[in-house]
Design an enzyme around this catalytic site. Structure first.
Site, PDB file in Angstrom:
ATOM      1  N   HIS A 104      24.733  30.234  72.516  1.00 40.18           N
ATOM      2  CA  HIS A 104      24.659  29.232  71.465  1.00 40.18           C
ATOM      3  C   HIS A 104      24.597  29.866  70.083  1.00 40.18           C
ATOM      4  O   HIS A 104      24.336  31.061  69.911  1.00 40.18           O
ATOM      5  CB  HIS A 104      23.459  28.305  71.691  1.00 40.18           C
TER       6      HIS A 104
ATOM      7  N   CYS B 252      18.055  32.747  76.309  1.00 41.67           N
ATOM      8  CA  CYS B 252      19.442  32.418  76.034  1.00 41.67           C
ATOM      9  C   CYS B 252      20.076  33.490  75.148  1.00 41.67           C
ATOM     10  O   CYS B 252      19.392  34.366  74.617  1.00 41.67           O
ATOM     11  CB  CYS B 252      19.541  31.059  75.359  1.00 41.67           C
TER      12      CYS B 252
END
Length: 678
Positions: free
Chosen positions: A562, A581
């Site tokens: 992301h 992440c």
């Protein structure tokens, strides 16, 4: 971010190993290596050191700067042919020619005693797909149900004209062994069934022996086992006692089954590894492609080129082959490269005075008096040169990353090369024509087409206490203007303490507290009683922790790639700051690279993608999906052909070496896969 969340890189380039010499056993590697003087000319560029072709789009070329792409996106297929994601991988002619040069293994003495079990583990568990490519009816095992292990083979051996001829009774002896003694040769039920089925389909005729001696196929297998060290394996794990000069048919039958069972062990080890990687931690969660034992026997026995069949079990990624070249070079030299180690300590900057400075000078070959502890400008220039060569920020500051590179490059490199080769076995065996690879210790992501990098950029990965997991899943869709639903672990560990100190601390960050679908006043809640029943949501916007977009490859760890509002972190050398992440630098360029492959011929340029930013949440589903590999390689060959070492960020390399006995402690299998005892 979520609940858990190249810069020289996995580059293409090679150095020519030294001339053929002795493969010597390093105490730290635990490998029993045999001589390979006079290697014939059919066995591999890995031994000859023939260079693997390099180009600007290679997997991690040197001199990459933030914001710089690797190559124009249209150049995604070899030989200027249209790219077909469902077609067979087509490397460039230059690369194919370089990778195809394989010299034949020399004959090795086979006088080692056969161990009862491999020295390390029994291989990966039965995860992943079987060995691909065995589809020809002439090679595949019969489709009928496999006989149960330990039951007599149903097909009787044919009668021979001379029952006293050497080998005439081998089929009958094989039938006896398969009927009641198969467990002596193979402990895994799948292997037992495959062996019974294989010989039943052959009428119990041998494949690896002929008469009262080893057949040409058997000799090829023995050569492969003896040369296992070049794959980073221990030849002692595959040692088969030699037949006596006038072997009886019973001894030949034993040799036949011993060879066949060892072929299965070797294929499993070289393809999917020697232990279950999940034993390291819950965050080490790859899915090695364990070869199907029936397919292994069919491929090896039915191939017109058995050596190529054996070679096909090893990882086919170019980066693995480059490490193999480096390992062969060190083996030919008969030693690892040992240099001065610089101890850990405070960060060193030009102008500092530190007792480690003389060691730093010695490590870099800079003269100076032993009592001179000043970090002067001359030494700083040498450090900057080293940092450039190592793909690090050339700032002259000796921090953790530079120190790890200095010590990694200066110690005995063989254990690290072998440990990293082992982790290449954890990546799915089939090389996808398109894949995305995040190398965690390198803090880089690459989009790879036909083993050529078409886009690369920096990433931020998980902190050591919130690690980015190792795994492979398929990229499926992208989300623009995402909301962030805060995971329970972050609520518990980070947000609840803030709320107890200041109920409106999260509100000022744009994070709403939600109960039963309604936003509630955080000041009206007694947070000392916990956050059960409440959820936390951050609406889309510039402050959103996920930035403007996220790239989804659904997985049980709930991690993804992301954007991020914290863009200053990409300038750092050591980029481990997330909850698991992977944060991507320049996400618009990354999205363009993904959409060019996942939504081909639809014109998804950066300006078009930018129009999706702002407003409500939007999703774009890829028509063509491809794997995302989150991997951990801290020793690799960069785009300039240099062997590079990076910090063992999560300790996974150290754990791999410990399990394999590369730390000097020998371990043997005690039970199931991955269960070890000292």
């Amino acid at each position: 971010m979520s609940g858990r969340g190249k810069e020289a890189g996995l580059g293409l380039g090679g150095r020519r190993p030294g001339g053929a010499a002795a493969l010597l056993l390093s105490a730290a590697t635990g490998l029993a290596l045999a001589s390979f003087a006079g290697v014939p000319p059919v066995r591999a560029q890995e031994m000859s050191g023939a260079p693997i072709a390099l180009d600007r789009a290679g997997n991690g070329t040197g001199g990459f700067e933030a914001g710089q792409g690797a190559s124009p996106l249209p150049a995604v297929a070899a030989d200027n042919e249209p790219f077909d994601i469902f077609g067979k991988r087509r490397p460039s002619p230059a690369r194919s020619a370089a990778l195809a040069m394989r010299p034949e293994p020399a004959p090795f003495p086979l006088n080692a005693a056969l161990p009862a079990e491999p020295t390390v583990g029994k291989g990966a568990p039965n995860t992943g797909a079987g060995t691909p490519g065995v589809t020809s009816p002439s090679l595949a095992t019969p489709a009928s149900p496999l006989p149960a292990a330990g039951t007599p083979a149903s097909v009787k051996p044919p009668q021979t004209a001379d029952s006293n001829a050497p080998g005439a009774q081998v089929p009958a002896r094989l039938a006896d062994l398969l009927g009641g003694q198969i467990v002596r040769f193979a402990s895994r039920p799948a292997d037992q069934q495959a062996l019974v089925a294989f010989y039943t389909a052959r009428g119990n005729q041998p494949a690896f022996t002929s008469g009262n001696h080893v057949s040409p196929l058997g000799q090829i297998a023995l050569d492969q086992f003896a040369a296992a060290a070049v794959e980073g394996l221990n030849p002692a794990d595959y040692a088969v006692p030699a037949l006596p000069p006038k072997a009886s048919d019973a001894q030949v039958a034993e040799m036949e089954l011993r060879l066949a069972a060892t072929v299965l062990t070797y294929a499993r080890h070289v393809q999917s590894g020697r232990f279950d990687p999940k034993t390291i931690s819950k965050d080490v969660d790859p899915s090695p492609t364990v070869p199907d034992p029936a397919a292994v026997l069919a491929l090896v026995s039915g191939s017109p080129n058995p050596r190529a069949a054996f070679d096909s079990f090893a990882p086919q990624y170019d980066e693995y082959k480059l490490l193999k070249v480096e390992l062969a070079k060190l083996m030919a030299e008969g030693r690892g490269v040992t240099q001065v180690q610089v101890p850990a300590g405070p960060m060193l900057r030009p102008g500092d005075s530190d007792p480690r400075v003389p060691l730093l000078r010695a490590r870099l070959g800079i003269g100076g008096a032993p009592e001179d502890t000043e970090y002067d400008s001359f030494l700083a220039d040498a450090v900057r040169d080293f940092q450039k060569l190592s793909g690090l920020k050339p700032d002259g500051v000796v921090g953790r990353g530079t120190l790890a590179a200095l010590n990694g490059a200066g110690g005995d490199q063989m254990p690290d090369i072998i440990a990293n080769m082992e982790r290449w076995r954890w990546v799915p065996h089939q090389v996808a024509p398109v894949y995305v690879m995040v190398n965690i210790p390198e803090f880089m992501v690459r989009v790879v087409v036909n083993e050529q990098t078409v886009h690369e950029t920096r990433v931020v990965v998980g902190k050591p206490d919130t690690q980015t997991p190792l795994m492979s899943e398929n990229m499926q869709y992208a989300v623009f203007n995402p909301s962030w639903n805060v995971p329970p672990s972050i609520i518990r560990n980070e947000m609840l303490p803030k709320l107890m100190a200041d109920p409106y601390a999260l509100e000022r960050q744009g994070i709403d507290v939600v109960r039963n679908g309604r936003i509630v006043d955080p000041g009206a809640i007694d947070w000392s009683r916990g956050a059960t029943g409440y959820s936390f949501r951050q609406e889309p916007g510039e402050r959103n922790a996920l930035g403007r977009m996220k790239f989804m490859f659904p997985n049980k760890h709930a991690v993804y790639l992301h954007d991020t509002p914290s863009r200053s972190l990409f300038a750092r050398e050591r980029r481990a700051f997330s909850h698991g992440c992977v944060r991507v630098h320049e996400p618009l360029a990354f999205a363009e690279a993904l959409f060019a492959l996942g939504l081909p011929n639809e014109g998804w340029s950066q300006p078009r993608i930018a129009k999706l930013v702002g407003g409500n949440e939007k999703s774009v589903t890829l028509k063509r999906r491809f794997p995302v590999h989150l991997v951990y390689f801290n020793t690799f060959v960069d785009g300039n052909g240099r062997l590079v070492s990076r910090e063992d960020l999560y300790g996974i390399n150290g754990a791999t070496k410990a399990i394999l006995g590369l730390d000097g402690v020998r371990r043997v299998a005690a039970g199931g896969a991955g269960t070890l005892r000292q």
